[in-house]
Scaffold this motif. Sequence first.
Motif, short mmCIF file in Angstrom:
data_model
loop_
_atom_site.label_atom_id
_atom_site.label_comp_id
_atom_site.label_asym_id
_atom_site.label_seq_id
_atom_site.Cartn_x
_atom_site.Cartn_y
_atom_site.Cartn_z
N VAL A 63 -9.50 0.29 1.12
CA VAL A 63 -8.26 -0.47 1.36
C VAL A 63 -8.46 -1.96 1.09
CG1 VAL A 63 -6.78 -1.33 3.23
CG2 VAL A 63 -7.15 1.12 2.97
N ASP B 153 -2.26 4.62 2.49
CA ASP B 153 -3.03 3.38 2.55
C ASP B 153 -3.88 3.21 1.30
OD1 ASP B 153 -1.82 2.95 4.94
OD2 ASP B 153 -3.60 3.19 6.17
N LEU C 222 0.82 -1.20 0.00
CA LEU C 222 0.00 0.00 0.00
C LEU C 222 0.86 1.26 0.00
CD1 LEU C 222 -2.80 -0.92 2.59
CD2 LEU C 222 -2.94 -0.99 0.10
N PRO C 223 0.36 2.32 -0.62
CA PRO C 223 1.07 3.61 -0.59
C PRO C 223 0.98 4.22 0.82
CG PRO C 223 -1.04 3.85 -1.70
CD PRO C 223 -0.88 2.38 -1.41
#
Lengths: 221, 221
Positions: free
Chosen positions: B192, B119, B115-116
């Motif tokens: 997410v 998130d 994930l970046p």
Amino acid sequence: MPSQAHTIAVIGGTGAEGSGLALRWAQAGHRVIIGSRDGAKAQAAAAELSERLGGGDIRGAESAAAVSAADIVVLTVPFAAQRPTVEGLRDRLQGKILIDVTVPLVPPKVARVQLPPTDSCVVAIQEMLGDGVRVVSAFQNVSAHKLKDLGRTIACDVLVAADDKDARRIGMDLADDAGLRGIDAGPLANSVVAESLTSVLIWINKTYKVPDAGLMITGLK
Amino acid sequence: MPSQAHTIAVIGGTGAEGSGLALRWAQAGHRVIIGSRDGAKAQAAAAELSERLGGGDIRGAESAAAVSAADIVVLTVPFAAQRPTVEGLRDRLQGKILIDVTVPLVPPKVARVQLPPTDSCVVAIQEMLGDGVRVVSAFQNVSAHKLKDLGRTIACDVLVAADDKDARRIGMDLADDAGLRGIDAGPLANSVVAESLTSVLIWINKTYKVPDAGLMITGLK
């Protein structure tokens, strides 16, 4: 009987999720030790589960003793208790498999995904424990009251993630032994899905007015 | 015909996922505009889809024109192109609904959740665009080749997340119109799950040697 009988310590096993898993594993023929900070409370919970099951090898002990006696340790405590609990058991966990069921829920908004800075709270535990403990992520999405209803077939898959392939396999077998279907979800970093999905399932339960939404993976043979 | 016919611009609609969604929405009676940086390429793709469908209202245009003509904009571009694409369309998106299908895959390890820092990469887009655009997260987990097989029933749910309830409802309706089942997954932060699940499905496809694993939510009425 399961393909291989384990001695499983369920830390936080006096709670709903832990005792549900304990019940199903004892039913499948595993030796189960309910672990709690309060040994007497653990013993009382174990006696109650034994009675419910009408047998099975279930006993209770203070957490440290439970861990020492087990080859597999299962952690079913609230998010806020996860790290302190594991820190207290760190030395005794070495050489064992730790199946971490922790969901990073942040009350009061438990139906909203709020991941910790590390994304996966289980990855954070693996990093803390080091390579001597093989950490597995599983069972975050199974409703406790379904587990306790022993006659019930549960339509919910268990995403099992771990960096160690053999430990992942054992986690999947334990899902199967609990009457669920263990799914190989890959490396421990992939635990993010199961950890975040619980909030979505809580949202769905509320929005659709159902007691226990779950997930199934489709398209498998 | 759908309950309400929309004009839907599919940005990145010359790609596999975008063209699959475009095909199904045109089949359901929506007006579809394939958007691409290259207007001629978009028109060629639209002509091909029209021929495949044997009709339907599908045309192609350069992305900016496509967005201006639409009431709903769907973004189906690779993660690396997500932010620059949206930045370029920012002003034209104001007042519209943006359905963002982006999955934050980081090659080469696409079967690993990465994930970046924010998130959810879709939440980051909502923050960039501000309240004037209602951003919806959906369709990250549906395989493109299933969408293109118009006769096929797809056993895959679509988790739809958005902070705006009406926009979330429209996203769910568009999932239904595409022959899928839209599930109310709650606020945009819950995106997410869908964003991370794609990596797990890629892992499962590889590990179980299946073409297109998906998910279904169980326990709904």
